[in-house]
Design a protein around this motif. Structure first.
Motif, PDB file in Angstrom:
ATOM      1  N   LYS A 166      -5.359   4.897   1.520  1.00 48.18           N
ATOM      2  CA  LYS A 166      -4.269   4.320   0.986  1.00 48.18           C
ATOM      3  C   LYS A 166      -4.551   3.593  -0.420  1.00 48.18           C
ATOM      4  O   LYS A 166      -5.775   3.078  -0.475  1.00 48.18           O
ATOM      5  N   THR A 167      -3.707   3.552  -1.314  1.00 49.55           N
ATOM      6  CA  THR A 167      -4.168   2.615  -2.511  1.00 49.55           C
ATOM      7  C   THR A 167      -3.105   1.723  -2.611  1.00 49.55           C
ATOM      8  O   THR A 167      -2.030   1.744  -2.222  1.00 49.55           O
ATOM      9  N   GLU A 195       0.801  -1.367   0.120  1.00 48.92           N
ATOM     10  CA  GLU A 195       0.037   0.003  -0.001  1.00 48.92           C
ATOM     11  C   GLU A 195       0.818   1.383   0.006  1.00 48.92           C
ATOM     12  O   GLU A 195       1.967   1.360   0.502  1.00 48.92           O
ATOM     13  N   ALA A 196       0.352   2.337  -0.488  1.00 49.57           N
ATOM     14  CA  ALA A 196       0.988   3.584  -0.464  1.00 49.57           C
ATOM     15  C   ALA A 196      -0.037   4.749  -0.333  1.00 49.57           C
ATOM     16  O   ALA A 196      -1.316   4.497  -0.603  1.00 49.57           O
ATOM     17  N   SER A 209      -0.158  -0.061  -4.647  1.00 45.57           N
ATOM     18  CA  SER A 209       0.903   0.496  -5.555  1.00 45.57           C
ATOM     19  C   SER A 209       1.310  -0.799  -6.298  1.00 45.57           C
ATOM     20  O   SER A 209       1.669  -0.551  -7.419  1.00 45.57           O
ATOM     21  N   HIS A 210       1.560  -1.828  -5.719  1.00 46.14           N
ATOM     22  CA  HIS A 210       1.874  -3.117  -6.478  1.00 46.14           C
ATOM     23  C   HIS A 210       1.870  -4.411  -5.641  1.00 46.14           C
ATOM     24  O   HIS A 210       1.315  -4.038  -4.490  1.00 46.14           O
ATOM     25  N   ASN A 253      -2.779   7.705  -0.912  1.00 43.99           N
ATOM     26  CA  ASN A 253      -3.633   7.953  -2.041  1.00 43.99           C
ATOM     27  C   ASN A 253      -3.255   9.254  -2.508  1.00 43.99           C
ATOM     28  O   ASN A 253      -3.436  10.241  -1.793  1.00 43.99           O
ATOM     29  N   ASP A 264       1.644  -5.237 -11.328  1.00 40.28           N
ATOM     30  CA  ASP A 264       0.694  -4.051 -11.488  1.00 40.28           C
ATOM     31  C   ASP A 264      -0.297  -4.223 -10.479  1.00 40.28           C
ATOM     32  O   ASP A 264      -0.782  -5.303 -10.524  1.00 40.28           O
TER      33      ASP A 264
END
Length: 468
Positions: A165-166, A155-156, A168-169, A158, A186
């Protein structure tokens, strides 16, 4: 104009039928007993072969047509099956389909189906022509295949919002018999994994170029000793995790036409409502078909695809009108045309859509000239009896010799179809009487309960005379 193509499936499919499903009784249709033309190695008709009885000359002629189709030397021509009702015209067409195999497209169209309130007559014919032309797409893809041993999303923050958070990979681990590999993929692949409900221990298949994910099944290392398991267990894949695979997909030209005729709109409410209120059938323009043909031809030239001309069977062809016949004459000359089989039970009659043109079989003479004509003959009493015996075996019915003779007599007096239709009701009457075998009295009682076409016509005549 942008033309899209249908992509092959994301991975191999595994079919496992349960014993109870295999034992399930299949529905018996009118031509369930037909498995082929029943010809010898020299092309001669066997007395009883592949479920076919009689029509020796017609079967041998259709065998020659099958060879011509296999050699791809039957394009631009048609086959006309002409004969009285109930003489096996549809059975011959289905037998040709069985001889050609399941990979060759086979499309059945009853001529009266072209008269639709939704689309034009020629559009219905064009659609069925395109459905009968197959495309075999061969594509080599780079794939990752193995048992999922690790699934770790990273997570990273947003960037579009101060909250939440979103992904990331995602890091996944795949294991095969030969080794293991860890991949950093991805976030779209993680969404596809969640959509397929894939968990650690599943055997998965990921395309390297598109990121498409396919769940093959659960690794057999997690198999339990219980019988009542709804899960499909598959062995651990062999070879490396990263490999090249050749995928083959069978389509037809109509699939490509339909995919390009319904472009996907936006996600706003008006686009969604537009899709809901749109009609179920969409006419495909000639311009779009030309574009699809151009793309397919390019694939064929590259060796990626192969054209497989199939068979279009048009029953009751005398129901078509002069406009449809004109379209068929032109369509048969097309370089991308299927093999067409017509069937009719009419003699010299008026061509539909005209006032003064009579022609054999209700077809214009210019179209008849393009056809090889095969004649079917009425069945004899002995042939009717043999057909009844074959149908009794297919339907799982026990018929006594005397009952078979009586059914054959009824078929000779009325029609083969009437005799076949008496089989199942007679079996029910025998069952009610506590017997497992059909006897002559069951056939006689069934004959009294149901009328054949000739007796019904005589009854209507008597009724009309008494009314006068």
């Amino acid at each position: 104009m942008k033309v899209t193509t249908l992509q092959p499936s994301a991975g191999p499919t595994h079919h496992s039928a349960a014993p109870a499903e295999q034992a399930r009784q299949l529905r018996v249709a009118s031509h369930s007993h037909i498995k082929g033309l029943g010809l010898s190695d020299t092309g001669d008709a066997l007395s009883t072969g592949s479920g076919f009885i009689g029509q020796a000359h017609a079967r041998e002629a259709c065998g020659v047509v099958v060879d011509l189709i296999r050699l791809r030397k039957f394009s631009g021509r048609g086959l006309l099956l002409a004969g009285p009702p109930g003489t096996g015209k549809t059975a011959l067409a289905l037998a040709i389909s069985h001889e050609l195999g399941t990979k060759v497209p086979f499309r059945i169209l009853v001529a009266s189906e072209v008269y639709s309130a939704e689309v034009k007559k020629t559009e219905v014919l064009a659609e069925n022509f395109r459905r009968a032309i197959g495309i075999r797409v061969k594509e080599t893809k780079e794939v990752y295949e193995g048992e999922l041993t690790e699934l770790t999303p990273t997570e990273a923050p947003n960037p579009l919002s101060g909250y939440g958070k979103t992904i990331s990979h995602v890091v996944i681990g795949l294991k095969t018999v030969k080794g293991t590999k860890q991949l950093r993929l991805d976030p779209g692949v993680y969404e596809a994994i969640m959509k397929e409900r894939i968990v650690v221990g599943d055997v998965v298949y990921i395309e390297a170029n598109t990121g498409a994910v396919k769940r093959v099944g659960r690794s057999d290392a997690y198999a339990t000793e219980f019988d009542l398991e709804s899960e499909t267990y598959v062995p651990l894949p062999k070879g490396d995790v990263h490999k090249r695979k050749e995928l083959v997909q069978d389509l037809n030209l109509h699939d490509l036409d339909a995919a390009n005729a319904r472009p996907q709109g936006g996600q706003d409410i008006m686009s969604v409502m537009g899709q809901l209120v749109k009609g179920h059938r969409t006419e495909v323009t000639d311009k779009l078909r030309a574009e699809v043909n151009k793309v397919v031809k390019g694939y064929v030239d590259q060796g990626v695809a192969e054209i497989v001309p199939g068979v279009l069977f048009i029953d009751e062809v005398h129901m078509l009108d002069i406009e449809c016949f004109s379209y068929l004459s032109r369509a048969l000359e097309s370089p991308m045309a299927p093999h067409v089989i017509f069937a009719t039970n009419r003699g010299v009659t008026l061509v539909r859509g005209t006032d003064d043109i009579t022609s054999p079989h209700g077809m214009p003479s210019d179209l008849l000239d393009r056809c090889l004509i095969v004649k079917t003959e009425p069945y004899s009493r002995n042939e009717i009896k043999r057909v009844l015996e074959v149908r009794a075996v297919v339907e799982g019915l026990a018929v006594s010799a005397e009952a078979a003779d009586k059914l054959a007599d009824e078929g000779a007096k009325s029609s083969l179809r009437y005799a076949l239709q008496l089989l199942s009701p007679a079996a029910i009457l025998a069952q009610v009487a506590g017997r497992s075998e059909i006897l002559p009295e069951d056939v006689a009682e069934t004959h009294d309960l149901f009328l054949d076409a000739k007796r019904s016509a005589r009854g209507l005549e008597d009724w009309g005379n008494s009314g006068n």
